[in-house]
Design an enzyme around this catalytic site. Sequence first.
Site, PDB file in Angstrom:
ATOM      1  N   ILE A 154      81.791 -39.891   4.247  1.00 29.08           N
ATOM      2  CA  ILE A 154      81.136 -41.204   4.230  1.00 29.08           C
ATOM      3  C   ILE A 154      80.315 -41.396   2.957  1.00 29.08           C
ATOM      4  O   ILE A 154      79.904 -42.505   2.629  1.00 29.08           O
ATOM      5  CB  ILE A 154      80.246 -41.392   5.474  1.00 29.08           C
ATOM      6  CG1 ILE A 154      79.260 -40.240   5.588  1.00 29.08           C
ATOM      7  CG2 ILE A 154      81.086 -41.510   6.725  1.00 29.08           C
ATOM      8  CD1 ILE A 154      77.845 -40.639   5.590  1.00 29.08           C
ATOM      9  N   SER A 156      79.681 -39.319  -1.220  1.00 32.94           N
ATOM     10  CA  SER A 156      79.921 -38.197  -2.137  1.00 32.94           C
ATOM     11  C   SER A 156      78.923 -38.271  -3.285  1.00 32.94           C
ATOM     12  O   SER A 156      78.731 -39.331  -3.885  1.00 32.94           O
ATOM     13  CB  SER A 156      81.349 -38.243  -2.678  1.00 32.94           C
ATOM     14  OG  SER A 156      81.561 -37.182  -3.588  1.00 32.94           O
ATOM     15  N   SER A 158      76.825 -35.676  -6.566  1.00 29.03           N
ATOM     16  CA  SER A 158      77.169 -34.714  -7.616  1.00 29.03           C
ATOM     17  C   SER A 158      77.317 -33.295  -7.081  1.00 29.03           C
ATOM     18  O   SER A 158      78.133 -32.523  -7.574  1.00 29.03           O
ATOM     19  CB  SER A 158      76.097 -34.737  -8.707  1.00 29.03           C
ATOM     20  OG  SER A 158      74.813 -34.473  -8.152  1.00 29.03           O
ATOM     21  N   ASP A 311      63.771 -37.321  -5.209  1.00 25.41           N
ATOM     22  CA  ASP A 311      64.910 -38.224  -5.425  1.00 25.41           C
ATOM     23  C   ASP A 311      64.943 -39.346  -4.375  1.00 25.41           C
ATOM     24  O   ASP A 311      65.906 -39.470  -3.613  1.00 25.41           O
ATOM     25  CB  ASP A 311      66.210 -37.413  -5.363  1.00 25.41           C
ATOM     26  CG  ASP A 311      67.380 -38.139  -6.029  1.00 25.41           C
ATOM     27  OD1 ASP A 311      67.129 -39.088  -6.790  1.00 25.41           O
ATOM     28  OD2 ASP A 311      68.533 -37.756  -5.783  1.00 25.41           O
TER      29      ASP A 311
END
Length: 561
Positions: A154, A156, A158, A311
């Site tokens: 669902i 992707s 790095s 992040d």
Amino acid sequence: MSSVFGRLKRPIRFMLGTSFVCAGIYGIDARTEAQLIRRNIRTFYNGIALAVDYKLNFHPSLELGSVSRIESLHERVANRIFDVFEHNGGLYIKMGQVIATQSAVLPQAYQRRAKRLYDAAPALPFEVVERVFREDFNGLHPSQVFSEFEMLPIASASIAQVHRARLHTGEVVAVKIQKPAILKQMDWDLMAFRILLKVYEKLFDLPLSWSSDYIEKHIRMETDFISEASNTDKAREHFDEEPSLKDRVYVPKVYHEISSKRVLVSEWVDGIQVTDKQKLKAKNLDLDRAMYTTIEAFSSQIFRSGFVHGDPHPGNVLVRKHPKLKNDVQVVIIDHGLYIQESEQFRLEYCKLWEALFMLDMNTMNRICKSWGIQDSNMFASITLQKPFSPDKAVHLGQANVNMQDIYELQVSVKERIKDFLKDQALFPRELIFVSRNMNIVRANNKALGSPVNRINVMARWALRGLSKQGSKQNLTSDDVDASITQKMRGYLYSTWRLWVFDCTLMVMSVSFWLVRLRDRTNKLLYGRDSQGFEEVLDQKLKEQLRQQFGIVIDESLFDA
């Protein structure tokens, strides 16, 4: 003659043989999953090429055509370096995205090219996912651990990709699978990164490699899903213990018993990305409330717990209907791989710095900046607040009147100013690298929704709360016990006065914020068009300051990605 020919044949044979061997090794490497040789050759070739390109061709002048020539150089080099990130994939995409989020200090060509990197993480086929799972779970297939497992991911990124699955007990879960080449590539990638930083540091005489150890340490931690599971638990515990955020912020639980170093299984939560305005409105979710809670959540991490998400991009901040309160929202924070733990000394100093910024307490501000090896406290204040700062007034609204001659002189001198800004790199707190990244992304999220929240005021309030965490025991020294009633009264009056000044400053900022919002709504009502939000107003003022002080021109669409 024949003897000369004979002597020449031996080195020719050696060169041909060596070429065939190298070509064979390169061909074999190209067919491997990690492609170590191919990726490193690409890195060093392009790294040296762009350094030579800049060294030979970067000569700004006032001559006609100089500006377009320099712009072409920036465009050429930006395309070269980001092409390397995209082709190499893996951690290169992660490093490129780190550069992309801080690209405001780079030429506009870098800013434009950086945005394309956010869609450059292709998914791996299920056969690879199956192999990783079997290696980490003693040969078990996903179907033996889960009652259902969706083969198509669902999402992707790095480092990993995420699949939806269901446990045999019925719970729906998110299964995060690490891409297998990452661990093989990591040592080589980070070594190449470190070498290139050293080369550029020597070539351009700029402080570049001082932060590499700290960044490398946290990138390595991000590839360890056991560490991520621990981070998740710690973040969850903090929000549960913060009374004002308990139940307003949610961190999905981790299933430790079916997780490993490369596979992380956590609770599945349906939510909408915090910046997806259309979907939030379609579900009747309060955008303002969602963003306010988001800013409070990350401010509490920076100023109270000291355990900070590195992040917080929109994909990691979801919004859903509050499970208990009918008309409220709940913010769900996911992906806890990249975290930093502030030292207690830094946390308190950073809280005091924010208090000093609003109190216009230049002595405290200069003292803290000097202890961090920073010489230009005004410049650092602007970076911290992400708005122009002037020691003479709380909100700097001065206009920048700069001509092309000034721009040229500023660009020529900018390297020396950057070097002077950070005099002692050893003193600079490394925590600021990821704290600044967190603040920059949260700021961009707020801007994407039209700046519904006065982010700076919210953060300032949490900075004061952070100072209160010092505890009463820390403040009760022997001097306090022996102090006279007069001294205590003076201390109380001084603290009250500082709090009053602080509140007045926040009030002025609030008035400015609401005036901007009133103007926006009036324009929308009368003319049917959107105006600049509060963050955009601050953006514009900061752009003017950067142009005035450094000759740096910021691309308008920098934060679109």
